[in-house]
Motif scaffolding. Sequence first.
Motif, PDB file in Angstrom:
ATOM      1  N   CYS A  30      -0.045  -4.810   6.594  1.00  0.00           N
ATOM      2  CA  CYS A  30       0.115  -3.767   5.577  1.00  0.00           C
ATOM      3  C   CYS A  30       1.548  -3.686   5.064  1.00  0.00           C
ATOM      4  N   CYS A  54      -0.199   6.193   6.954  1.00  0.00           N
ATOM      5  CA  CYS A  54      -1.519   5.693   7.347  1.00  0.00           C
ATOM      6  C   CYS A  54      -1.642   5.633   8.871  1.00  0.00           C
ATOM      7  N   CYS A  63      -7.505  -1.586   0.382  1.00  0.00           N
ATOM      8  CA  CYS A  63      -7.069  -1.516   1.780  1.00  0.00           C
ATOM      9  C   CYS A  63      -7.308  -2.855   2.459  1.00  0.00           C
ATOM     10  N   CYS A  65       0.833  -1.193   0.000  1.00  0.00           N
ATOM     11  CA  CYS A  65       0.000   0.000   0.000  1.00  0.00           C
ATOM     12  C   CYS A  65       0.873   1.250   0.000  1.00  0.00           C
TER      13      CYS A  65
HETATM   14  S1  SF4 Z   1      -4.683   0.131   6.564  1.00  0.00           S
HETATM   15 FE1  SF4 Z   1      -5.159   0.259   4.403  1.00  0.00          FE
HETATM   16  S2  SF4 Z   1      -4.506   2.282   3.834  1.00  0.00           S
HETATM   17 FE2  SF4 Z   1      -3.564   1.876   5.781  1.00  0.00          FE
HETATM   18  S3  SF4 Z   1      -1.603   1.015   5.263  1.00  0.00           S
HETATM   19 FE3  SF4 Z   1      -2.962  -0.698   5.467  1.00  0.00          FE
HETATM   20  S4  SF4 Z   1      -3.694  -1.081   3.425  1.00  0.00           S
HETATM   21 FE4  SF4 Z   1      -2.823   0.959   3.407  1.00  0.00          FE
END
Ligand code: SF4
Lengths: 617, 330
Positions: free
Chosen positions: A580, A572, A598, A566
């Motif tokens: 992630c 984030c 996400c 991501c």
């Molecule tokens: S929660 Fe979603 S937006 Fe945040 S880092 Fe993880 S994948 Fe990316």
Amino acid sequence: MPAPGTAVPGIGYHVEVSGLRITAPRPDSGEAVIVHDVSFAIPRGGVLALIGESGSGKTTIALSLMGHARPGLRIAGGTVRVGGTDVLSLDAAGLSALRGARVAYIAQSAAAAFNPSRAIMDQVVEAAVLHGLMSRAEAEAKAVALFRSLALPDPESIGRRYPHQLSGGQLQRLMAAMALVTGPELVILDEPTTALDVTTQVEVLHAFKRAVREQGATAVYVSHDLAVVAQMADRILVLNQGRVREQGPASQVLKAPADDYTRTLVDAARPAARPAAPAAADRAALLEVRGLTAGYGRVGADGMPAVPILRDVSLSLRRGGTLGVIGESGSGKSTLARVIAGLVRPSGGQVLFDGAPLPPGLEGRAKDQFRRIQLVFQNADTALNPAHTVAGVLGRPLGFYHGLDRAARERRVRELLDLTRLPAAVAGRRCGELSGGQKQRVNLARALAAGPDLLLCDEVTSALDTVVGAAILELMAELRRELGLAYLFISHDISTVRATCDEVLVLYGGTVVEAGGRDAFRRAPFHPYTDLLVGSVPELEPGWLERRRAGAPVPSLPGPPGAGLCRFLPRCPVRLAGTCDRVPPPRRRLSAGNETLCHHDEDTLMRLQATRAEAAC
Amino acid sequence: MAGTADMAAGTGGAATALRLVLKRLGAGLVTMLLVSAVVFTVSSLLPGDAAQETLGQSATPEAVAALRQQYGLDRPAPERYLRWLGGLAAGDPGRSLVANMPVAEVIAGRLPNSLLLAGLTAAVSVPLALLVGILSAMRQDSRLDRGLNIATLAMVALPEFLVATLAVLAFSVELRLLPSIAMVKAGAGWGETLRSLAMPVMTLSVVVVAQMARMTRAAVIAQLGQPYVEMARLKGLGPARVVFAHVLPNAVGPIVNAMALSLSYLLGGAIIVETIFNYPGLASLMVNAVASRDMPLLQACAMVFCGAYLLLVLAADVVAILANPRIRQG
Ligand code: SF4
Ligand SMILES: Nc1ncnc2c1ncn2[C@@H]1O[C@H](COP(=O)(O)OP(=O)(O)OP(=O)(O)O)[C@@H](O)[C@H]1O
Ligand SMILES: [Mg+2]
């Protein structure tokens, strides 16, 4: 002493301006009056906002508080008192002693206002040391304390960097530190956040507000953005063409404006949602982009360009529809438009127009494909040759695409001017003589002259004042109804996009993190980045800045996210450690019809964003 | 948040700057090589040769041919070029045909004179040019600026021989203050040397000061319109501080470049001054070499001028690189 922000007539004003008149001497015809008889007063510790459109004289008035007039301007009359000093009667030495020490200035673009050749710390402490207010060591210690309170990274060492090594938001805060280090009694902030992305703007506004308040300084806040002003000021003064239209407490001016002009400003700041295009889900896609990858520089062996910008972007726009593309500066919005227009070759993926694949780049494209896709540029000033007449500019595509003869061209130019609500007399004028709004209309007319099906509109209203921009948006909506055009509408401003487009696509770091119908962007759940974006747009309501959920600063991660992960990971606030940073995020369809990229599912996002959802209802 | 910009860039910056300097140096050497080829070709195109010149018109063809062979003038051109280039690299540019001694020695006898003249002129004109340029930029469009503008324009336009002649008329003939012939005698004291060089230095300064002052003014004015200058003024800094602490660090690049161009003129372009004041410098040596078809000397002089020019430009580049934090700091 009056409480900060309350104006008690007669006594105790810290800053008093009366009958200020500023002129621009002209060699031929006497002089033009830029500021007409402006008067106002600010109590000690109060924050007064000067608002108005560009050219209304905001900066000129703000600078006169320091006894400064830009080259070509002259302070022709009136008085300016700051803490008992009659500023306009000071000599050069007196002004030097005032500036930087008692009155400090925070410029619109910190990137330009810092000297590129000198380290930040030298510039921050310069005034304090030169005015003999403190020793260099004391000044540096105070500067570091300010860096810390302005939430700058590495407060101890950031002063050793040079301007080119810092981001716009960081420079803007460093400029605030430079202004505050001498402990000035009056701070002038001139559009200090206009050049910043909304998400950065919120942080900077927070930092400014706290720092100015801690110092107990009086402040003048110059801005064209009412929502920002609502957060910062106790009182608002509305300017138009160098005249005061209205002044009063912030909440009164915003909620119950007494002046017509103020009312137009307030209305323009709250874009009304336009009705969606007649439902036509059945209509075939006019433009379809599939798995697009593009960037700049040489394409390497792995098929990726040296500077990859767009990654796996897909979208679809139906005939007569509008698709809004939002994202912060550098997210790749313009690059997307350039790829569709053929100005940048994609390194992967496909662009389909009216069902047929578009050749990448300009070469293979047929004249008719050029005609049907027109690009309207961000900056009409640079897109139009100032020396060409409007008729000439519009006549060119008419001759090129439609082979019209002279008479037919003239007729069509008149029609186009009529269509873009420009008087026919404009045809003979040179582009350089037009106002910003008129130029943007000519720019639109030129694109329409080709007779396109699709307009790629890149920030068409960003360079315009709110009121003028609102009129352009109105015009675009009418054109769309009349001509059945489809728009790819690029903007950094989510409220404009939400108001004008049927579909919205959010770009972050070149990837589509969320896409869906505009209603899905009105209430949670959102993708975490959309959430940050939506939550950062100031509302036209005093106190919004304080009420806004005070997000704990996100500990930054070293380096950019690895391939496939991501892109929003480093910033984030709700990232999942172990997921992630290991696994590429999946695409999910949420119940409102929008698609997110996400790891969080709908329920989790809903839970995380519940507070915002309540506040919005 | 935009996060921590890389501080590590600082160390990378020094390497970048060094790499840039080395690149310029390499480009300079390549230029020298190209120039050597051009100098060699052009000088071999000149009619007549040294053997003929030495022996005079009445010499027998046999005698001329014998001398040619002795000088190596009968070899094919590429061979002569390579031999000459090798000699240059080893510090031996051959024998002067006319003086009948090593070119290196001939040049060594003149170079210090030229360097002295150039050095003194630079010492006088650089500070003066900076002063004039900065002053008129700070007072842009004032009466002072306009006056200086006209003065420098006139100085650029005046031919050197006129300046030199006027100077002689004024200081030697009328006032009898300075000698009209600038001989540097061995063992002469500093005072005497300075006195005898006063007029050549003055004449050369007139030309280069005007050029450099005009470029300085333009470079400073280009910066004065920048937003950071307004910001510095709004911090309460005086005009001198604004110019010296804020403007000059940004104007250094163009200013030193202009200086390098003007100063490079002082070695090779001093011919008129050297002739009028009968000063034994390199320029007149080279002109003599042309007149007497003394090719080795001519070629060596040309290479010295070219080398000096490239060195000055290189120095200017290095200063500009060091003054720019974008390169220095990466
Ligand atoms: S929660 Fe979603 S937006 Fe945040 S880092 Fe993880 S994948 Fe990316
Ligand atoms: N010609 C180019 N060569 C190399 N990089 C480029 C070029 N043009 C743009 N970029 C880079 O590509 C990235 C995306 O640029 P793009 O103009 O598409 O962003 P944007 O979303 O339109 O930003 P903005 O809102 O500031 O207009 C940026 O990092 C930019 O620096
Ligand atoms: Mg853009």
